[in-house]
Enzyme design. Sequence first.
Site, PDB file in Angstrom:
ATOM      1  N   GLU A   1       9.302   0.270   3.796  1.00 40.91           N
ATOM      2  CA  GLU A   1       9.300  -0.486   2.535  1.00 40.91           C
ATOM      3  C   GLU A   1       9.312   0.418   1.293  1.00 40.91           C
ATOM      4  OE1 GLU A   1       9.416  -3.849   1.507  1.00 40.91           O
ATOM      5  OE2 GLU A   1      10.301  -3.950   3.495  1.00 40.91           O
TER       6      GLU A   1
ATOM      7  N   HIS B   1      11.004   3.313   0.909  1.00 38.98           N
ATOM      8  CA  HIS B   1      12.424   3.613   0.666  1.00 38.98           C
ATOM      9  C   HIS B   1      13.147   2.377   0.137  1.00 38.98           C
ATOM     10  CE1 HIS B   1      11.547   6.410   4.201  1.00 38.98           C
ATOM     11  NE2 HIS B   1      11.932   7.248   3.263  1.00 38.98           N
TER      12      HIS B   1
ATOM     13  N   ARG C   1       6.094   9.793   8.347  1.00 38.73           N
ATOM     14  CA  ARG C   1       5.236  10.597   9.221  1.00 38.73           C
ATOM     15  C   ARG C   1       3.989   9.832   9.680  1.00 38.73           C
ATOM     16  NH1 ARG C   1       7.239  15.204   5.761  1.00 38.73           N
ATOM     17  NH2 ARG C   1       8.467  16.459   7.190  1.00 38.73           N
TER      18      ARG C   1
HETATM   19  P1  AMP Z   1      12.027  10.788   2.364  1.00 31.99           P
HETATM   20  O1  AMP Z   1      12.877   9.981   3.303  1.00 31.99           O
HETATM   21  O2  AMP Z   1      10.650  11.023   2.853  1.00 31.99           O
HETATM   22  O3  AMP Z   1      12.727  12.048   1.910  1.00 31.99           O
HETATM   23  O4  AMP Z   1      11.856   9.900   1.051  1.00 31.99           O
HETATM   24  C1  AMP Z   1      12.978   9.453   0.354  1.00 31.99           C
HETATM   25  C2  AMP Z   1      12.534   8.878  -0.963  1.00 31.99           C
HETATM   26  O5  AMP Z   1      11.666   7.779  -0.743  1.00 31.99           O
HETATM   27  C3  AMP Z   1      11.752   9.894  -1.813  1.00 31.99           C
HETATM   28  O6  AMP Z   1      12.134   9.763  -3.180  1.00 31.99           O
HETATM   29  C4  AMP Z   1      10.330   9.467  -1.592  1.00 31.99           C
HETATM   30  O7  AMP Z   1       9.464   9.807  -2.654  1.00 31.99           O
HETATM   31  C5  AMP Z   1      10.484   7.960  -1.491  1.00 31.99           C
HETATM   32  N1  AMP Z   1       9.336   7.379  -0.805  1.00 31.99           N
HETATM   33  C6  AMP Z   1       8.830   7.729   0.403  1.00 31.99           C
HETATM   34  N2  AMP Z   1       7.725   7.014   0.691  1.00 31.99           N
HETATM   35  C7  AMP Z   1       7.509   6.197  -0.361  1.00 31.99           C
HETATM   36  C8  AMP Z   1       6.507   5.213  -0.675  1.00 31.99           C
HETATM   37  N3  AMP Z   1       5.495   4.953   0.159  1.00 31.99           N
HETATM   38  N4  AMP Z   1       6.608   4.575  -1.860  1.00 31.99           N
HETATM   39  C9  AMP Z   1       7.612   4.856  -2.721  1.00 31.99           C
HETATM   40  N5  AMP Z   1       8.582   5.757  -2.479  1.00 31.99           N
HETATM   41  C10 AMP Z   1       8.534   6.431  -1.323  1.00 31.99           C
END
Ligand code: AMP
Length: 283
Positions: A38, A40, A190
């Site tokens: 959610e 993302h 994670r």
């Molecule tokens: P990642 O797939 O971990 O590289 O994250 C992709 C994007 O989603 C990044 O801009 C993260 O900061 C954002 N993101 C990841 N988890 C969350 C969350 N719980 N709430 C808001 N944005 C998130």
Amino acid sequence: MAAPRVVTDGSVLREIVRSVSREGRTVGLVPTMGALHEGHLSLVRRSVAECAFTVATIFVNPTQFGPREDFAHYPRNLESDVAALARERTDAVFTPTPDQMYGEGFSTFVQPPAVARPFEGRSRPDQFRGVATVVLKLFNLIPADVAYFGQKDYQQFRVIQDMARDLDLPVRVEVCPIIREPDGLAMSSRNRYLDATERRRARALFLCLERAAQLAQQGERDAATIRGHMRSQLETAGITRIDYVALVDPVSLDEVHEVKDNTMALVAAYVGGTRLIDNRRIG
Ligand code: AMP
């Protein structure tokens, strides 16, 4: 529900995006590593609400993982990710392979800005070099008007924001609020590594930030005192491997001695073998 166009070839996607822009329609970009939750999807929803055309990228970027980190085991489930993006009416999904992004002879990297140095930069050397490099490549392949990042990775957002400013990138960088589980734990790909006991413990990261905000609201201004309360909240929950607990200026990420209205609290700690991060504004 129209399926998004799934593209693996960056030059094909660039042409699609350019033709959308020529029609005067705005393009939003949401970079991710997949295993979508959610958090993302909240970025995707914001882009879909604000832009005429939304591109999400799914790429587990090898250059941002350290040698002992979880690159090989990082969760990958393209099919369900694309289905989730279809439900949000994403227009295109970019899913390149590492070989497409880092071809034979690849050797150019972005030296990230100063805000990359402390905290995550110290604990995970080269992470932001890999992040800045891949995000700049994505910005070049997908000439979007706006790019959306999550506050969950606040320091990463600041790195991208300063890179865009310093290198005159023609993209607006937006930050979106942290999406949390019902008990407060920040959503993260994670979190699935946590067993049931660790999952219960992990809530302490959220609680220590709440405690910091509560103390600040009660008028406590001394950063060291607040940090002490945050640490004991973690330790009481059985989280002893604390990477950092910090109170910082939201722009420079310099640590503050006195809490102000805009102070941010940052935390990174291991819960079992899983490293988690979280943050919140506490002023
Ligand atoms: P990642 O797939 O971990 O590289 O994250 C992709 C994007 O989603 C990044 O801009 C993260 O900061 C954002 N993101 C990841 N988890 C969350 C969350 N719980 N709430 C808001 N944005 C998130």
